[in-house]
Design a protein around this motif. Structure first.
Motif, short mmCIF file in Angstrom:
data_model
loop_
_atom_site.label_atom_id
_atom_site.label_comp_id
_atom_site.label_asym_id
_atom_site.label_seq_id
_atom_site.Cartn_x
_atom_site.Cartn_y
_atom_site.Cartn_z
N VAL A 1 -2.38 -4.81 -4.29
CA VAL A 1 -1.73 -3.50 -4.37
C VAL A 1 -2.79 -2.42 -4.31
N ILE A 2 -2.58 -1.47 -3.38
CA ILE A 2 -3.44 -0.28 -3.28
C ILE A 2 -2.55 0.93 -3.48
N GLY A 3 -2.83 1.70 -4.50
CA GLY A 3 -2.02 2.87 -4.82
C GLY A 3 -2.35 4.06 -3.92
N THR B 1 0.83 -1.20 0.00
CA THR B 1 0.00 0.00 0.00
C THR B 1 0.86 1.25 0.00
N VAL B 2 0.34 2.29 -0.63
CA VAL B 2 1.03 3.58 -0.65
C VAL B 2 0.40 4.46 0.41
N GLY B 3 1.22 5.02 1.26
CA GLY B 3 0.75 5.89 2.32
C GLY B 3 0.66 5.17 3.66
N LYS B 4 0.77 5.93 4.70
CA LYS B 4 0.75 5.38 6.05
C LYS B 4 -0.65 5.48 6.63
N LEU B 5 -1.05 4.43 7.30
CA LEU B 5 -2.36 4.41 7.97
C LEU B 5 -2.20 5.15 9.29
N LYS B 6 -3.00 6.21 9.51
CA LYS B 6 -2.85 7.04 10.71
C LYS B 6 -4.01 6.92 11.69
N GLU B 7 -5.21 6.72 11.18
CA GLU B 7 -6.39 6.73 12.04
C GLU B 7 -6.47 5.45 12.88
N ILE C 1 1.74 -6.74 5.65
CA ILE C 1 1.32 -5.44 5.12
C ILE C 1 2.57 -4.56 4.98
N ILE C 2 2.77 -4.08 3.77
CA ILE C 2 3.92 -3.22 3.48
C ILE C 2 3.39 -1.83 3.13
N GLU C 3 3.72 -0.87 3.96
CA GLU C 3 3.33 0.52 3.71
C GLU C 3 4.51 1.24 3.07
N LEU C 4 4.27 1.80 1.91
CA LEU C 4 5.30 2.55 1.20
C LEU C 4 5.02 4.04 1.32
N PRO C 5 6.07 4.86 1.36
CA PRO C 5 5.83 6.30 1.45
C PRO C 5 5.15 6.83 0.19
N ASP C 6 4.25 7.78 0.41
CA ASP C 6 3.61 8.41 -0.74
C ASP C 6 4.34 9.69 -1.09
N GLU C 7 4.26 10.07 -2.32
CA GLU C 7 4.85 11.32 -2.78
C GLU C 7 3.85 12.44 -2.53
N LYS C 8 4.34 13.54 -2.06
CA LYS C 8 3.46 14.69 -1.84
C LYS C 8 3.06 15.28 -3.19
N THR C 9 1.76 15.44 -3.36
CA THR C 9 1.24 16.02 -4.61
C THR C 9 0.93 17.49 -4.38
N PRO C 10 1.62 18.37 -5.10
CA PRO C 10 1.34 19.79 -4.91
C PRO C 10 -0.07 20.15 -5.39
N ASP C 11 -0.66 21.16 -4.76
CA ASP C 11 -1.94 21.66 -5.24
C ASP C 11 -1.74 22.12 -6.69
N LYS C 12 -2.74 21.84 -7.51
CA LYS C 12 -2.70 22.23 -8.92
C LYS C 12 -1.48 21.64 -9.64
N ALA C 13 -1.15 20.39 -9.31
CA ALA C 13 -0.03 19.71 -9.97
C ALA C 13 -0.35 19.54 -11.45
N LEU D 1 -13.10 6.10 -2.87
CA LEU D 1 -12.95 5.88 -1.43
C LEU D 1 -11.52 6.22 -1.03
N PRO D 2 -11.31 6.70 0.19
CA PRO D 2 -9.95 6.96 0.64
C PRO D 2 -9.14 5.65 0.60
N HIS D 3 -7.89 5.73 0.12
CA HIS D 3 -7.11 4.50 0.00
C HIS D 3 -6.83 3.88 1.37
N GLN D 4 -6.85 4.67 2.44
CA GLN D 4 -6.68 4.11 3.78
C GLN D 4 -7.90 3.24 4.15
N LEU D 5 -9.09 3.71 3.82
CA LEU D 5 -10.31 2.95 4.10
C LEU D 5 -10.36 1.69 3.24
N MET D 6 -9.84 1.76 2.03
CA MET D 6 -9.84 0.59 1.13
C MET D 6 -9.08 -0.58 1.75
#
Length: 159
Positions: free
Chosen positions: A106-108, A7-13, A35-47, A132-137
């Motif tokens: 795989v969850i992106g 999965t991409v991104g860290k589960l926080k909730e 479960i392997i959590e991979l870091p996500d890339e920060k997406t700038p606003d208006k990328a 759906l939020p990828h964390q909820l998926m």
């Protein structure tokens, strides 16, 4: 059977972590879950589209680095195939019958999945057209994996 979630991104909730832990524990009687959590890339606003593509490629490299040749890969993608819970349980059973003991889901991230990851997957799976939020998926996916095992066992859990 071994089941791996990449999965991409860290589960926080906490509530999602608790739910995930419960279903991973339940699945444990049928399969080992990693479960392997991979870091996500920060997406700038208006990328720009080029920036988004670059982010997908970076995340895709990380994902592909966690997948081995012998693994049956199911990537979650909105354009994937929809299954009922019963059909999904049959997909898992058929995968095992075909000799795959390592199953990787795989969850992106928020932008989805790089095309190379989709091409590597033997199956693209969709849970519908809603976003759906990828964390909820993660939680929805592990519950459906557990449900599939219970269906294949003939358990009343599915009712």
């Amino acid at each position: 059977m071994k089941i791996k979630l990449v999965t991409v991104g860290k589960l926080k909730e906490k509530y999602l972590k608790d739910g995930l832990a419960e279903y991973v524990k339940r699945i444990g009687r049928f399969a080992k879950v990693d479960i392997i959590e991979l870091p996500d890339e920060k997406t700038p606003d208006k990328a720009s589209q080029a920036e988004k593509q670059q982010i997908l490629e970076k995340e895709g490299e990380r994902i592909l680095g966690k997948i081995q040749d012998r693994e049956f890969v199911i990537a979650l993608a909105i354009e994937g195939k929809n299954y009922s819970s019963e059909e999904f349980s049959q997909v898992l059973a058929d995968t095992a019958i075909r000799g795959f003991s390592d199953l990787t889901f795989v969850i992106g991230g928020s932008l989805g999945l790089d095309e190379r990851v989709k091409k590597r997957a033997q199956l693209l799976l969709s849970f519908g057209k809603m976003t759906l939020p990828h964390q909820l998926m993660r939680l929805v996916l592990v519950e459906q994996i557990y449900r599939a095992f219970m269906i294949n066992q003939g358990s009343p859990y599915h009712k």
